[in-house]
Design a protein around this motif. Structure first.
Motif, mmCIF file in Angstrom:
data_model
loop_
_atom_site.group_PDB
_atom_site.id
_atom_site.type_symbol
_atom_site.label_atom_id
_atom_site.label_comp_id
_atom_site.label_asym_id
_atom_site.label_seq_id
_atom_site.Cartn_x
_atom_site.Cartn_y
_atom_site.Cartn_z
ATOM 1 N N ASP A 1 0.826 -1.206 0.000
ATOM 2 C CA ASP A 1 0.000 0.000 0.000
ATOM 3 C C ASP A 1 0.863 1.261 0.000
ATOM 4 N N ASP A 2 1.938 1.276 0.786
ATOM 5 C CA ASP A 2 2.824 2.438 0.796
ATOM 6 C C ASP A 2 3.500 2.613 -0.558
ATOM 7 N N LEU A 3 3.852 1.515 -1.206
ATOM 8 C CA LEU A 3 4.442 1.600 -2.539
ATOM 9 C C LEU A 3 3.419 2.109 -3.549
ATOM 10 N N THR A 4 2.163 1.717 -3.383
ATOM 11 C CA THR A 4 1.108 2.224 -4.254
ATOM 12 C C THR A 4 1.011 3.739 -4.139
ATOM 13 N N ALA A 5 1.065 4.231 -2.900
ATOM 14 C CA ALA A 5 1.002 5.679 -2.689
ATOM 15 C C ALA A 5 2.187 6.380 -3.357
ATOM 16 N N PHE B 1 13.735 -3.678 -13.806
ATOM 17 C CA PHE B 1 14.110 -3.864 -12.402
ATOM 18 C C PHE B 1 13.948 -5.323 -12.005
ATOM 19 N N HIS B 2 14.974 -5.888 -11.384
ATOM 20 C CA HIS B 2 14.922 -7.293 -10.974
ATOM 21 C C HIS B 2 15.392 -7.465 -9.537
ATOM 22 N N GLY B 3 15.291 -6.408 -8.741
ATOM 23 C CA GLY B 3 15.755 -6.470 -7.364
ATOM 24 C C GLY B 3 14.690 -6.969 -6.404
ATOM 25 N N THR B 4 15.041 -6.935 -5.119
ATOM 26 C CA THR B 4 14.121 -7.359 -4.067
ATOM 27 C C THR B 4 12.909 -6.436 -4.042
ATOM 28 N N GLY B 5 11.723 -7.042 -3.915
ATOM 29 C CA GLY B 5 10.501 -6.253 -3.854
ATOM 30 C C GLY B 5 9.790 -6.106 -5.188
ATOM 31 N N LYS B 6 10.274 -6.773 -6.232
ATOM 32 C CA LYS B 6 9.669 -6.645 -7.568
ATOM 33 C C LYS B 6 8.198 -7.060 -7.557
ATOM 34 N N LYS B 7 7.879 -8.165 -6.858
ATOM 35 C CA LYS B 7 6.483 -8.624 -6.845
ATOM 36 C C LYS B 7 5.572 -7.584 -6.209
ATOM 37 N N LYS B 8 6.036 -6.974 -5.119
ATOM 38 C CA LYS B 8 5.226 -5.938 -4.466
ATOM 39 C C LYS B 8 5.049 -4.742 -5.391
ATOM 40 N N LEU B 9 6.084 -4.381 -6.118
ATOM 41 C CA LEU B 9 5.991 -3.243 -7.030
ATOM 42 C C LEU B 9 5.005 -3.512 -8.164
ATOM 43 N N VAL B 10 4.973 -4.752 -8.640
ATOM 44 C CA VAL B 10 4.024 -5.108 -9.710
ATOM 45 C C VAL B 10 2.585 -4.966 -9.216
ATOM 46 N N VAL B 11 2.326 -5.483 -8.002
ATOM 47 C CA VAL B 11 0.980 -5.366 -7.422
ATOM 48 C C VAL B 11 0.640 -3.897 -7.171
ATOM 49 N N ALA B 12 1.587 -3.145 -6.626
ATOM 50 C CA ALA B 12 1.362 -1.730 -6.326
ATOM 51 C C ALA B 12 1.073 -0.944 -7.599
ATOM 52 N N THR B 13 1.744 -1.286 -8.691
ATOM 53 C CA THR B 13 1.515 -0.589 -9.958
ATOM 54 C C THR B 13 0.103 -0.826 -10.464
ATOM 55 N N LYS B 14 -0.396 -2.042 -10.282
ATOM 56 C CA LYS B 14 -1.775 -2.336 -10.692
ATOM 57 C C LYS B 14 -2.777 -1.550 -9.855
ATOM 58 N N GLN B 15 -2.410 -1.245 -8.615
ATOM 59 C CA GLN B 15 -3.308 -0.500 -7.724
ATOM 60 C C GLN B 15 -3.193 1.009 -7.904
ATOM 61 N N ALA B 16 -2.149 1.473 -8.562
ATOM 62 C CA ALA B 16 -1.895 2.910 -8.683
ATOM 63 C C ALA B 16 -2.897 3.566 -9.629
ATOM 64 N N ARG B 17 -3.205 4.825 -9.319
ATOM 65 C CA ARG B 17 -4.127 5.616 -10.138
ATOM 66 C C ARG B 17 -3.626 7.059 -10.221
ATOM 67 N N ILE B 18 -3.918 7.708 -11.318
ATOM 68 C CA ILE B 18 -3.596 9.128 -11.445
ATOM 69 C C ILE B 18 -4.695 9.928 -10.757
ATOM 70 N N GLY B 19 -4.315 10.802 -9.826
ATOM 71 C CA GLY B 19 -5.325 11.646 -9.195
ATOM 72 C C GLY B 19 -5.217 11.784 -7.697
ATOM 73 N N SER B 20 -4.357 11.009 -7.051
ATOM 74 C CA SER B 20 -4.182 11.152 -5.606
ATOM 75 C C SER B 20 -3.204 12.284 -5.329
ATOM 76 N N ASP B 21 -3.589 13.188 -4.449
ATOM 77 C CA ASP B 21 -2.738 14.330 -4.121
ATOM 78 C C ASP B 21 -2.012 14.180 -2.800
ATOM 79 N N SER B 22 -2.149 13.038 -2.144
ATOM 80 C CA SER B 22 -1.431 12.809 -0.889
ATOM 81 C C SER B 22 -1.420 11.310 -0.601
ATOM 82 N N ARG B 23 -0.517 10.923 0.285
ATOM 83 C CA ARG B 23 -0.468 9.522 0.703
ATOM 84 C C ARG B 23 -1.774 9.118 1.360
#
Length: 326
Positions: free
Chosen positions: A159-163, A196-218
């Motif tokens: 979730d923090d990565l999504t933000a 990118f092939h480092g640690t945390g790649k799976k979390k980043l992939v999930v976070a990217t799917k959750q990301a949206r344009i339009g959030s102005d804060s965490r």
């Protein structure tokens, strides 16, 4: 400090006061003990009351000089030219949305393998096999915003990565921020992520799917995620109301068809001017038949659980009203 603006560095040797001039590059910030020959000071003079020691081993500053983390980073980069600013220090420099509970007083740098890590109390050194995505920010060599997010992936929640990804791709407001281009587009981020092939790649992939344009804060990002997680419809972001004759106002998120507006009141909503604007917006929206739901740091601290229950009730009420009207 005299009229010249230079610190008075007093030595206790034999009761003689010595006035030494710091070089221009050191007057406004801290310096390491290895800089002493250049400054024209001895290690004994550093023990003067006019000089104070920073938390980092071997780092000093003139007692009357104010400095911040950027000044410390400049001093570190001068001393260790092979190092670059990274991790939490880079995140703070880029003003990325990282949780406040993370360490705020640690200085983080990285060095490329096979160079050994820097061993100095007060400095967190990382070893990296990748020197890509580094940028020059004034005198600092630092990881780019995207690289910083990737480096932090092993430490932060999805979730923090999504933000953070929301922040990278959000559209800034020219009138308030002086820029109109996002830190990067979603396509640019996906291109970086593919390499990118480092640690945390799976979390980043999930976070990217959750990301949206339009959030102005965490907080707005985490609120959206909790709304979806609660089984409620995903809200639209950054609603504007020119189409109903109320130009100049917006809502952080909401549902146009149900006429529900959701607002997160952060710190900037505490001043009188912003408070007045919020009240005016709420008045005109309610007059136009909209429901306003506002949440704050209290809701944030409990994970927006209670707020989502309130939102569920309002959505059910609106759906019932629309069915009756039909």
């Amino acid at each position: 400090m005299d009229n010249s603006g230079l610190p008075q560095l007093v030595s206790k040797d034999r009761g003689v006061s010595q006035r030494l001039q710091l070089p221009a590059q050191l007057q406004a910030g801290p310096f390491f003990s290895t800089d002493l020959p250049e400054i024209g000071m001895s290690r004994r003079q550093v023990r003067s009351k006019s000089i104070k020691r920073a938390k980092m081993n071997g780092l000093y500053f003139a007692a009357e000089t104010k400095f911040d983390e950027m000044d410390v980073l400049r001093a570190v980069c001068r001393k260790y030219p092979r190092a670059w600013v990274s991790y939490y220090s880079a995140a703070r420099v880029h003003r990325l949305w990282i949780p406040r509970e993370l360490p705020q007083d640690q200085i983080h740098v990285s060095v490329e393998y096979p160079h050994s890590r820097i061993r100095r109390a007060g400095l967190v050194s990382h070893e990296s096999r990748n020197s890509r995505n580094l940028i020059d920010l004034g005198p600092l060599r630092i990881t780019s915003p995207a690289r910083t997010v990737m480096d932090l992936a092993c430490f932060l929640s999805t979730d923090d990565l999504t933000a953070l990804i929301d922040q990278l791709i959000r559209l800034p407001r020219l009138a308030f921020e002086g820029i109109e281009r996002p830190l990067m587009t979603l396509a640019e981020w996906n291109s970086e992520l593919d390499t990118f092939h480092g640690t945390g790649k799976k979390k980043l992939v999930v976070a990217t799917k959750q990301a949206r344009i339009g959030s102005d804060s965490r907080a707005e990002s985490l609120l959206r995620l909790e709304i979806i997680r609660s089984g409620l419809p995903e809200p639209e972001l950054q609603l504007t109301f020119g189409h109903i004759g109320i130009p100049g106002f917006s809502a952080d998120m909401g549902y146009k068809k149900l006429r529900i507006a959701v607002h997160y009141d952060g710190r900037d909503h505490r001043n009188a001017s912003q408070h007045h604007g919020d009240n005016s917006r709420d008045y005109y929206l309610e007059k136009a038949g909209w429901r306003n739901l506002r949440c704050s740091a209290v809701d944030f601290n409990e994970g927006f659980k209670t707020f989502c229950q309130r939102l569920r009730l309002v959505i059910e009420e609106r759906r019932t009203e629309l069915m009756v009207a039909a």
